[in-house]
Scaffold this active site. Structure first.
Site, PDB file in Angstrom:
ATOM      1  N   THR A 135      41.641  34.577  37.533  1.00  0.00           N
ATOM      2  CA  THR A 135      40.365  33.880  37.727  1.00  0.00           C
ATOM      3  C   THR A 135      39.275  34.901  38.012  1.00  0.00           C
ATOM      4  OG1 THR A 135      41.380  31.835  38.536  1.00  0.00           O
ATOM      5  CG2 THR A 135      39.084  32.217  39.122  1.00  0.00           C
ATOM      6  N   PHE A 187      35.597  35.524  39.473  1.00  0.00           N
ATOM      7  CA  PHE A 187      34.644  34.968  40.427  1.00  0.00           C
ATOM      8  C   PHE A 187      33.331  35.735  40.326  1.00  0.00           C
ATOM      9  CE2 PHE A 187      38.802  34.014  42.031  1.00  0.00           C
ATOM     10  CZ  PHE A 187      38.706  32.800  42.695  1.00  0.00           C
TER      11      PHE A 187
END
Length: 284
Positions: A171, A173
């Site tokens: 992921t 960010f």
């Protein structure tokens, strides 16, 4: 330094925040909107928000919130994501009737979830928050998909580990804030623009970067609210905004794009390569 993030302690957003600063005071927030408000109004100086997952794709709400707010992107962080099926100690796979987790986590574990017969899959606001709900509710027939750290925090045991569909589950960010995050040189810029609805307009827009040798590392379109079938285009450029070829490309784009806004120019995560291998090391 104070950093706001969405979720409970043990969420992957917490791990990302610790990679931004291992000694920062962290502020958990229930919703992405609260992260923006915490940075806009205080007490946080920075906010950490998921923007893209290598399996589940883009987190669309945060693209919309970048447009609705005026807090620039000042950095980015990439976190390897390993999901576990967590339950109260003593629970077994046979006893599980429900599984809680964030919609993105559920999407990232779709293959595993399809192997569970007669189990209800329920979307919640957060991965670690799901673990908290199981623990605080003493739900013996319910499991949560979350991080190993969330299991440790809330006293849950893994029924199955590394259940994400692909091993390279990452992921990305973004970090928002009013001040530069550090003194590392910028090598990435995020912009958003609109285009007239006419043949070749997107080709023309992208050509301003291709002609100058600027790589696009991300292209995302989002609907314009109140204007059906019209779109905003979000683009990540592999160049700093003040580099001459990038400045000229943006000036060229502005000649025919009705709206053009720079959402931030910052150091890409590859600039930090080698600083951390395990996002949870900095939390131990």
């Amino acid at each position: 330094m104070k950093i706001a993030y969405q979720g409970e302690p043990g969420a992957f957003s917490e791990a990302a925040s610790r990679l931004v600063s291992s000694d920062a005071a962290l502020i958990p927030c229930k919703a992405f909107e609260e992260v923006f408000a915490s940075v806009e109004q205080g007490p946080a100086q920075y906010g950490v928000l998921p923007i893209e997952n290598s399996i589940g794709g883009s987190i669309h709400r945060n693209y919309d919130l970048l447009m609705e707010n005026h807090l620039p992107i000042v950095g980015e962080v990439e976190v390897p994501v390993v999901h576990h099926l967590l339950a109260l100690p003593g629970a077994s796979m046979a006893s599980i009737k429900r599984v809680y987790s964030h919609p993105q986590a559920l999407a990232q574990c779709e293959r595993f979830l399809r192997t569970l017969s007669g189990v209800e899959i329920i979307a919640t606001y957060d991965t670690a928050g799901s673990a908290k709900m199981v623990a605080e509710g003493k739900l013996t027939d319910t499991a949560a998909i979350a991080s190993a750290r969330a299991g440790e925090i809330f006293g849950l045991s893994p029924l199955a580990s590394s259940i994400q569909d692909f091993s390279d589950n990452i992921t990305r960010f973004i970090v928002i804030g009013r001040r530069p995050l550090n003194d590392m040189p910028s090598d990435k810029t995020t912009i958003v623009f609109s285009l007239p609805n006419e043949p070749g307009s997107l080709f023309k827009a992208l050509s301003v970067f291709a002609l100058r040798g600027i790589s696009l590392t991300k292209l995302e379109s989002r609907p314009i609210q109140g204007r059906p079938w019209e779109y905003l285009f979000y683009v990540d450029l592999a160049a700093a905004r003040d580099e001459v070829h990038c400045t000229r490309a943006l000036a060229h784009l502005a000649e025919f794009a009705p709206m053009l806004r720079t959402l931030g120019t910052y150091a890409s995560w590859k600039s930090h390569e080698g600083q951390h291998t395990d996002p949870f090391e900095v939390m131990s």
